[in-house]
Design a protein around this motif. Structure first.
Motif, PDB file in Angstrom:
ATOM      1  N   GLN A   1       0.833  -1.212   0.000  1.00 19.06           N
ATOM      2  CA  GLN A   1       0.000   0.000   0.000  1.00 19.06           C
ATOM      3  C   GLN A   1       0.867   1.262   0.000  1.00 19.06           C
ATOM      4  O   GLN A   1       0.584   2.212  -0.717  1.00 19.06           O
ATOM      5  CB  GLN A   1      -0.912  -0.022   1.232  1.00 19.06           C
ATOM      6  N   GLN A   2       1.948   1.253   0.793  1.00 16.21           N
ATOM      7  CA  GLN A   2       2.787   2.436   0.936  1.00 16.21           C
ATOM      8  C   GLN A   2       3.552   2.803  -0.332  1.00 16.21           C
ATOM      9  O   GLN A   2       3.898   3.961  -0.530  1.00 16.21           O
ATOM     10  CB  GLN A   2       3.820   2.252   2.067  1.00 16.21           C
ATOM     11  N   THR A   3       3.865   1.829  -1.161  1.00 16.52           N
ATOM     12  CA  THR A   3       4.679   2.097  -2.350  1.00 16.52           C
ATOM     13  C   THR A   3       3.918   1.950  -3.668  1.00 16.52           C
ATOM     14  O   THR A   3       4.475   2.204  -4.735  1.00 16.52           O
ATOM     15  CB  THR A   3       5.898   1.159  -2.382  1.00 16.52           C
ATOM     16  N   ALA A   4       2.671   1.543  -3.611  1.00 17.34           N
ATOM     17  CA  ALA A   4       1.904   1.265  -4.831  1.00 17.34           C
ATOM     18  C   ALA A   4       1.798   2.478  -5.748  1.00 17.34           C
ATOM     19  O   ALA A   4       1.985   2.357  -6.964  1.00 17.34           O
ATOM     20  CB  ALA A   4       0.519   0.731  -4.473  1.00 17.34           C
ATOM     21  N   GLN A   5       1.507   3.644  -5.198  1.00 16.62           N
ATOM     22  CA  GLN A   5       1.356   4.826  -6.053  1.00 16.62           C
ATOM     23  C   GLN A   5       2.650   5.124  -6.809  1.00 16.62           C
ATOM     24  O   GLN A   5       2.623   5.398  -8.008  1.00 16.62           O
ATOM     25  CB  GLN A   5       0.928   6.049  -5.249  1.00 16.62           C
ATOM     26  N   LYS A   6       3.762   5.020  -6.126  1.00 18.65           N
ATOM     27  CA  LYS A   6       5.051   5.282  -6.772  1.00 18.65           C
ATOM     28  C   LYS A   6       5.320   4.247  -7.881  1.00 18.65           C
ATOM     29  O   LYS A   6       5.787   4.593  -8.970  1.00 18.65           O
ATOM     30  CB  LYS A   6       6.168   5.267  -5.730  1.00 18.65           C
ATOM     31  N   GLU A   7       5.017   2.989  -7.619  1.00 15.36           N
ATOM     32  CA  GLU A   7       5.214   1.934  -8.617  1.00 15.36           C
ATOM     33  C   GLU A   7       4.290   2.124  -9.826  1.00 15.36           C
ATOM     34  O   GLU A   7       4.695   1.910 -10.970  1.00 15.36           O
ATOM     35  CB  GLU A   7       4.984   0.562  -7.988  1.00 15.36           C
ATOM     36  N   ILE A   8       3.064   2.533  -9.573  1.00 22.67           N
ATOM     37  CA  ILE A   8       2.107   2.789 -10.661  1.00 22.67           C
ATOM     38  C   ILE A   8       2.592   3.947 -11.523  1.00 22.67           C
ATOM     39  O   ILE A   8       2.581   3.872 -12.751  1.00 22.67           O
ATOM     40  CB  ILE A   8       0.701   3.070 -10.077  1.00 22.67           C
ATOM     41  N   GLN A   9       3.030   5.019 -10.884  1.00 19.41           N
ATOM     42  CA  GLN A   9       3.531   6.181 -11.631  1.00 19.41           C
ATOM     43  C   GLN A   9       4.761   5.817 -12.458  1.00 19.41           C
ATOM     44  O   GLN A   9       4.918   6.266 -13.595  1.00 19.41           O
ATOM     45  CB  GLN A   9       3.826   7.330 -10.676  1.00 19.41           C
ATOM     46  N   LYS A  10       5.621   4.970 -11.902  1.00 25.17           N
ATOM     47  CA  LYS A  10       6.808   4.517 -12.637  1.00 25.17           C
ATOM     48  C   LYS A  10       6.383   3.683 -13.849  1.00 25.17           C
ATOM     49  O   LYS A  10       6.911   3.855 -14.954  1.00 25.17           O
ATOM     50  CB  LYS A  10       7.710   3.687 -11.717  1.00 25.17           C
ATOM     51  N   SER A  11       5.432   2.803 -13.656  1.00 24.99           N
ATOM     52  CA  SER A  11       4.931   1.985 -14.760  1.00 24.99           C
ATOM     53  C   SER A  11       4.319   2.850 -15.860  1.00 24.99           C
ATOM     54  O   SER A  11       4.563   2.632 -17.049  1.00 24.99           O
ATOM     55  CB  SER A  11       3.895   0.984 -14.254  1.00 24.99           C
ATOM     56  N   ASP A  12       3.508   3.839 -15.473  1.00 23.31           N
ATOM     57  CA  ASP A  12       2.912   4.745 -16.457  1.00 23.31           C
ATOM     58  C   ASP A  12       3.991   5.460 -17.266  1.00 23.31           C
ATOM     59  O   ASP A  12       3.886   5.590 -18.488  1.00 23.31           O
ATOM     60  CB  ASP A  12       2.035   5.797 -15.766  1.00 23.31           C
ATOM     61  N   LYS A  13       5.028   5.915 -16.570  1.00 18.58           N
ATOM     62  CA  LYS A  13       6.125   6.615 -17.243  1.00 18.58           C
ATOM     63  C   LYS A  13       6.833   5.681 -18.232  1.00 18.58           C
ATOM     64  O   LYS A  13       7.144   6.069 -19.357  1.00 18.58           O
ATOM     65  CB  LYS A  13       7.114   7.153 -16.200  1.00 18.58           C
TER      66      LYS A  13
END
Length: 167
Positions: A103-115
């Motif tokens: 949960q704590q790192t999901a947003q960062k991982e999603i943003q990295k994937s989008d990039k």
């Protein structure tokens, strides 16, 4: 006439699940993953994917998730191009549940994937990933749900196939 549905999607939007539902509902084949030697691996994979995507489209009706398929098949008349997106809250929830992200790192991982997806798409197509003008249908899976997205795409595929046959 065969119907080819391509699905671009954001990580955690449910695009792969929606693709599977559509393929199942319409009795179509589906592809979402896919290599060529001598070139850099990145290029080898794209060339192999392009070949497989064209072969699938030549064989019959299919659903192809990601892999620049909307661009690769852009000249085909029987193409329905879809993009699935969602708000970050729903994407995080799906990423945690389906991909085991924290949960704590999901947003960062999603943003990295989008990039990374945007970069990959631009490198091979010279176009902008997710740009709405390139798609026939854009759906927010967070607000309408994965199942409803699949139903809407199936309905649109049936309607466009009828229109293609008349043309």
């Amino acid at each position: 006439m065969n119907t080819i549905i391509t699905i671009g999607r954001e990580l955690g939007s449910g695009g792969r699940t929606i693709g599977k539902l559509i393929a199942s509902k319409l009795g179509m084949g589906m592809s979402y993953g896919f290599s060529n030697k001598g070139l850099p691996l990145f290029d080898q994979i794209y060339i192999a994917q392009t070949k497989v995507i064209n072969e699938l489209a030549d064989k019959g009706s299919c659903v192809i998730v990601g892999r620049c398929a909307d661009y690769i098949l852009k000249e085909r008349k029987n193409l329905l191009r879809v993009f699935i997106y969602s708000d970050m809250e729903h994407r995080i929830e799906r990423a945690v549940q389906l991909y085991g992200m924290l949960q704590q790192t999901a947003q960062k991982e999603i943003q990295k994937s989008d990039k990374e997806r945007a970069r990959h798409y631009t490198i091979f197509t010279d176009k902008t990933w997710g740009e709405r003008a390139k798609y026939d249908l854009l759906l927010n899976s967070g607000s309408i749900g994965v199942e409803k997205c699949a139903d809407l795409i199936c309905d649109m595929a049936a309607q466009t196939e009828t229109a293609w046959r008349k043309a």
